[in-house]
Motif scaffolding. Structure first.
Motif, PDB file in Angstrom:
ATOM      1  N   PRO A  70      12.141  32.171   7.591  1.00  0.00           N
ATOM      2  CA  PRO A  70      12.086  31.283   8.755  1.00  0.00           C
ATOM      3  C   PRO A  70      12.181  29.797   8.386  1.00  0.00           C
ATOM      4  O   PRO A  70      12.644  28.988   9.183  1.00  0.00           O
ATOM      5  N   ALA A  71      11.756  29.429   7.190  1.00  0.00           N
ATOM      6  CA  ALA A  71      11.792  28.021   6.778  1.00  0.00           C
ATOM      7  C   ALA A  71      13.213  27.535   6.507  1.00  0.00           C
ATOM      8  O   ALA A  71      13.523  26.363   6.722  1.00  0.00           O
ATOM      9  N   THR A  72      14.087  28.431   6.017  1.00  0.00           N
ATOM     10  CA  THR A  72      15.448  28.014   5.651  1.00  0.00           C
ATOM     11  C   THR A  72      16.519  28.571   6.572  1.00  0.00           C
ATOM     12  O   THR A  72      17.642  28.072   6.594  1.00  0.00           O
ATOM     13  N   GLY A  73      16.190  29.652   7.288  1.00  0.00           N
ATOM     14  CA  GLY A  73      17.203  30.305   8.124  1.00  0.00           C
ATOM     15  C   GLY A  73      18.212  31.087   7.313  1.00  0.00           C
ATOM     16  O   GLY A  73      19.295  31.393   7.786  1.00  0.00           O
ATOM     17  N   ARG A  74      17.861  31.390   6.074  1.00  0.00           N
ATOM     18  CA  ARG A  74      18.752  32.146   5.179  1.00  0.00           C
ATOM     19  C   ARG A  74      17.981  33.251   4.490  1.00  0.00           C
ATOM     20  O   ARG A  74      16.756  33.197   4.389  1.00  0.00           O
ATOM     21  N   ILE A  75      18.707  34.220   3.967  1.00  0.00           N
ATOM     22  CA  ILE A  75      18.095  35.256   3.126  1.00  0.00           C
ATOM     23  C   ILE A  75      17.973  34.631   1.734  1.00  0.00           C
ATOM     24  O   ILE A  75      18.969  34.223   1.138  1.00  0.00           O
ATOM     25  N   GLU A  76      16.757  34.570   1.252  1.00  0.00           N
ATOM     26  CA  GLU A  76      16.511  33.943  -0.051  1.00  0.00           C
ATOM     27  C   GLU A  76      16.523  34.997  -1.147  1.00  0.00           C
ATOM     28  O   GLU A  76      16.034  36.104  -0.959  1.00  0.00           O
ATOM     29  N   ASP A  77      17.062  34.622  -2.300  1.00  0.00           N
ATOM     30  CA  ASP A  77      17.011  35.497  -3.478  1.00  0.00           C
ATOM     31  C   ASP A  77      15.624  35.442  -4.073  1.00  0.00           C
ATOM     32  O   ASP A  77      14.954  34.414  -4.058  1.00  0.00           O
ATOM     33  N   ASP A  78      15.174  36.570  -4.622  1.00  0.00           N
ATOM     34  CA  ASP A  78      13.856  36.590  -5.275  1.00  0.00           C
ATOM     35  C   ASP A  78      13.908  35.923  -6.615  1.00  0.00           C
ATOM     36  O   ASP A  78      14.816  35.824  -7.296  1.00  0.00           O
TER      37      ASP A  78
END
Length: 99
Positions: A91-99
């Motif tokens: 929700p903070a970036t609006g993107r799927i983040e890599d681990d």
């Protein structure tokens, strides 16, 4: 009024135009929009018999995902694909983040 065909024949009265094609011959279908849980996505068929989902109401223009194959999916199945995607988005970036 009688329809006129280029070969002056009767033609196929049941014929309907096919989907528009781009200059390379690929099907170019207009996107359809789908609202899911307050978010709007454009769905467009891709060349792999799948669907490209573009997140229109998201914070990152053009961001989305693809799924394949999706021919014959119901709207509920498309909604599930979108909900699964949204569940992975930070929700903070609006993107799927890599681990």
């Amino acid at each position: 009024m009688k329809p006129i065909y280029p070969d002056d024949g009767d033609g196929d009265r049941e014929a309907v135009p096919g989907p528009p094609r781009d200059p390379d011959g690929a099907v170019d279908t207009p996107p359809r929009t789908l609202d899911v849980d307050g978010q709007t996505f454009a769905l467009r068929r891709n060349e792999c018999d799948g669907t490209d989902y573009t997140w229109l109401s998201g914070p990152n223009p053009g961001y989305g995902f693809g799924a394949s194959p999706t021919l014959g999916l119901s709207l509920d199945q498309h909604r599930k694909n979108i909900r699964d995607f949204l569940a992975m988005v930070d929700p903070a970036t609006g993107r799927i983040e890599d681990d």
